[in-house]
Design a protein around this motif. Structure first.
Motif, PDB file in Angstrom:
ATOM      1  N   CYS A  13       4.484  -3.365   4.855  1.00 40.99           N
ATOM      2  CA  CYS A  13       3.668  -3.314   3.637  1.00 40.99           C
ATOM      3  C   CYS A  13       4.492  -3.765   2.436  1.00 40.99           C
ATOM      4  CB  CYS A  13       3.150  -1.888   3.440  1.00 40.99           C
ATOM      5  SG  CYS A  13       2.073  -1.707   2.014  1.00 40.99           S
ATOM      6  N   ALA A  14       3.898  -4.554   1.555  1.00 35.50           N
ATOM      7  CA  ALA A  14       4.600  -5.105   0.396  1.00 35.50           C
ATOM      8  C   ALA A  14       4.546  -4.190  -0.818  1.00 35.50           C
ATOM      9  CB  ALA A  14       4.003  -6.457   0.033  1.00 35.50           C
ATOM     10  N   ALA A  15       3.890  -3.036  -0.719  1.00 34.33           N
ATOM     11  CA  ALA A  15       3.750  -2.143  -1.873  1.00 34.33           C
ATOM     12  C   ALA A  15       5.070  -1.451  -2.179  1.00 34.33           C
ATOM     13  CB  ALA A  15       2.680  -1.099  -1.592  1.00 34.33           C
ATOM     14  N   ILE A  16       5.326  -1.259  -3.468  1.00 31.23           N
ATOM     15  CA  ILE A  16       6.509  -0.547  -3.940  1.00 31.23           C
ATOM     16  C   ILE A  16       6.011   0.729  -4.606  1.00 31.23           C
ATOM     17  CG2 ILE A  16       8.519  -0.652  -5.438  1.00 31.23           C
ATOM     18  CD1 ILE A  16       8.317  -3.745  -5.117  1.00 31.23           C
ATOM     19  N   VAL A  17       6.361   1.871  -4.033  1.00 33.95           N
ATOM     20  CA  VAL A  17       5.829   3.163  -4.475  1.00 33.95           C
ATOM     21  C   VAL A  17       6.903   3.980  -5.171  1.00 33.95           C
ATOM     22  CG1 VAL A  17       4.091   3.224  -2.651  1.00 33.95           C
ATOM     23  CG2 VAL A  17       6.306   4.214  -2.238  1.00 33.95           C
ATOM     24  N   GLU A  18       6.453   4.972  -5.974  1.00 32.42           N
ATOM     25  CA  GLU A  18       7.424   5.851  -6.613  1.00 32.42           C
ATOM     26  C   GLU A  18       7.852   6.929  -5.627  1.00 32.42           C
ATOM     27  OE1 GLU A  18       5.541   7.343 -10.123  1.00 32.42           O
ATOM     28  OE2 GLU A  18       4.272   8.702  -9.022  1.00 32.42           O
ATOM     29  N   SER A  19       9.095   7.376  -5.758  1.00 33.78           N
ATOM     30  CA  SER A  19       9.668   8.323  -4.814  1.00 33.78           C
ATOM     31  C   SER A  19      10.463   9.382  -5.573  1.00 33.78           C
ATOM     32  CB  SER A  19      10.592   7.580  -3.847  1.00 33.78           C
ATOM     33  OG  SER A  19      11.309   8.481  -3.058  1.00 33.78           O
ATOM     34  N   THR A  47      -1.386  -4.257   7.666  1.00 35.30           N
ATOM     35  CA  THR A  47      -2.535  -4.542   8.524  1.00 35.30           C
ATOM     36  C   THR A  47      -3.561  -5.428   7.838  1.00 35.30           C
ATOM     37  OG1 THR A  47      -3.629  -2.525   7.778  1.00 35.30           O
ATOM     38  CG2 THR A  47      -2.306  -2.371   9.780  1.00 35.30           C
ATOM     39  N   THR A  48      -3.493  -5.548   6.519  1.00 31.71           N
ATOM     40  CA  THR A  48      -4.505  -6.271   5.757  1.00 31.71           C
ATOM     41  C   THR A  48      -3.841  -7.181   4.735  1.00 31.71           C
ATOM     42  OG1 THR A  48      -5.922  -4.335   5.939  1.00 31.71           O
ATOM     43  CG2 THR A  48      -6.573  -5.980   4.342  1.00 31.71           C
ATOM     44  N   GLN A  49      -4.409  -8.360   4.544  1.00 30.80           N
ATOM     45  CA  GLN A  49      -3.941  -9.277   3.516  1.00 30.80           C
ATOM     46  C   GLN A  49      -4.871  -9.153   2.317  1.00 30.80           C
ATOM     47  OE1 GLN A  49      -1.219 -11.170   4.146  1.00 30.80           O
ATOM     48  NE2 GLN A  49      -1.182 -12.198   2.174  1.00 30.80           N
ATOM     49  N   VAL A  50      -4.323  -8.767   1.163  1.00 33.68           N
ATOM     50  CA  VAL A  50      -5.096  -8.644  -0.073  1.00 33.68           C
ATOM     51  C   VAL A  50      -4.494  -9.622  -1.070  1.00 33.68           C
ATOM     52  CG1 VAL A  50      -5.863  -7.117  -1.912  1.00 33.68           C
ATOM     53  CG2 VAL A  50      -5.542  -6.212   0.383  1.00 33.68           C
ATOM     54  N   GLY A  51      -5.211 -10.694  -1.346  1.00 30.16           N
ATOM     55  CA  GLY A  51      -4.637 -11.739  -2.190  1.00 30.16           C
ATOM     56  C   GLY A  51      -3.432 -12.328  -1.475  1.00 30.16           C
ATOM     57  N   HIS A  52      -2.284 -12.295  -2.115  1.00 29.80           N
ATOM     58  CA  HIS A  52      -1.061 -12.800  -1.493  1.00 29.80           C
ATOM     59  C   HIS A  52      -0.192 -11.669  -0.940  1.00 29.80           C
ATOM     60  CE1 HIS A  52       0.069 -11.706  -5.569  1.00 29.80           C
ATOM     61  NE2 HIS A  52       1.288 -11.530  -5.105  1.00 29.80           N
ATOM     62  N   LEU A  53      -0.619 -10.412  -1.102  1.00 29.01           N
ATOM     63  CA  LEU A  53       0.145  -9.261  -0.626  1.00 29.01           C
ATOM     64  C   LEU A  53      -0.319  -8.803   0.756  1.00 29.01           C
ATOM     65  CD1 LEU A  53       0.256  -7.004  -3.821  1.00 29.01           C
ATOM     66  CD2 LEU A  53       2.076  -8.427  -2.911  1.00 29.01           C
ATOM     67  N   ALA A  54       0.626  -8.558   1.630  1.00 28.58           N
ATOM     68  CA  ALA A  54       0.325  -7.956   2.939  1.00 28.58           C
ATOM     69  C   ALA A  54       0.492  -6.448   2.770  1.00 28.58           C
ATOM     70  CB  ALA A  54       1.278  -8.480   3.999  1.00 28.58           C
ATOM     71  N   CYS A  55      -0.589  -5.696   2.984  1.00 33.66           N
ATOM     72  CA  CYS A  55      -0.569  -4.261   2.701  1.00 33.66           C
ATOM     73  C   CYS A  55      -1.053  -3.454   3.894  1.00 33.66           C
ATOM     74  CB  CYS A  55      -1.480  -3.930   1.517  1.00 33.66           C
ATOM     75  SG  CYS A  55      -0.992  -4.701  -0.017  1.00 33.66           S
ATOM     76  N   CYS A  56      -0.643  -2.179   3.911  1.00 35.82           N
ATOM     77  CA  CYS A  56      -1.228  -1.240   4.868  1.00 35.82           C
ATOM     78  C   CYS A  56      -2.647  -0.923   4.383  1.00 35.82           C
ATOM     79  CB  CYS A  56      -0.369   0.015   4.963  1.00 35.82           C
ATOM     80  SG  CYS A  56      -0.228   0.949   3.436  1.00 35.82           S
ATOM     81  N   SER A  57      -3.417  -0.220   5.173  1.00 31.36           N
ATOM     82  CA  SER A  57      -4.818   0.019   4.811  1.00 31.36           C
ATOM     83  C   SER A  57      -4.955   0.845   3.535  1.00 31.36           C
ATOM     84  CB  SER A  57      -5.554   0.678   5.968  1.00 31.36           C
ATOM     85  OG  SER A  57      -4.935   1.905   6.298  1.00 31.36           O
TER      86      SER A  57
END
Length: 101
Positions: A13-19, A47-57
């Motif tokens: 997943c390409a998302a960057i989350v706070e930790s 699992t999903t392509q949203v725009g240019h980002l590959a993301c988890c559901s």
């Protein structure tokens, strides 16, 4: 001093989350009960392509709702809470890069 993010691994997943983990650069100030959050990459499989980002559901749904920036940063919890509480002020969420395609 900000900790450097690891490079994006293909298939993740390409998302960057706070930790709130110290390993991710978070700071805890216990006397004031304040936490300064760090950032890390999502550990789930894309699992999903949203725009240019590959993301988890989960992050794909958040991107469609306008809570993930074009660079992959997920909005902080307070901003998402405000956008969900006052939808008339944020009709497209916090980010609308997905609508501009």
């Amino acid at each position: 001093m900000t900790k450097e993010l690891p490079p994006l691994v293909p298939g993740s997943c390409a998302a960057i989350v706070e930790s709130d983990r110290h390993e991710d650069g978070a700071k805890h100030y216990s006397m004031q009960r304040v936490i300064t959050y760090g950032r890390r990459r999502c550990s789930r499989k894309a699992t999903t392509q949203v725009g240019h980002l590959a993301c988890c559901s989960a992050h794909a749904r958040m991107a469609r709702d306008g809570f993930i920036s074009e660079t992959g940063y997920v909005a902080d919890k307070g901003s998402m809470r405000d956008a969900r509480r006052y939808p008339e002020k944020f009709p497209t969420g916090l980010y609308n890069w997905l609508d501009k395609r």
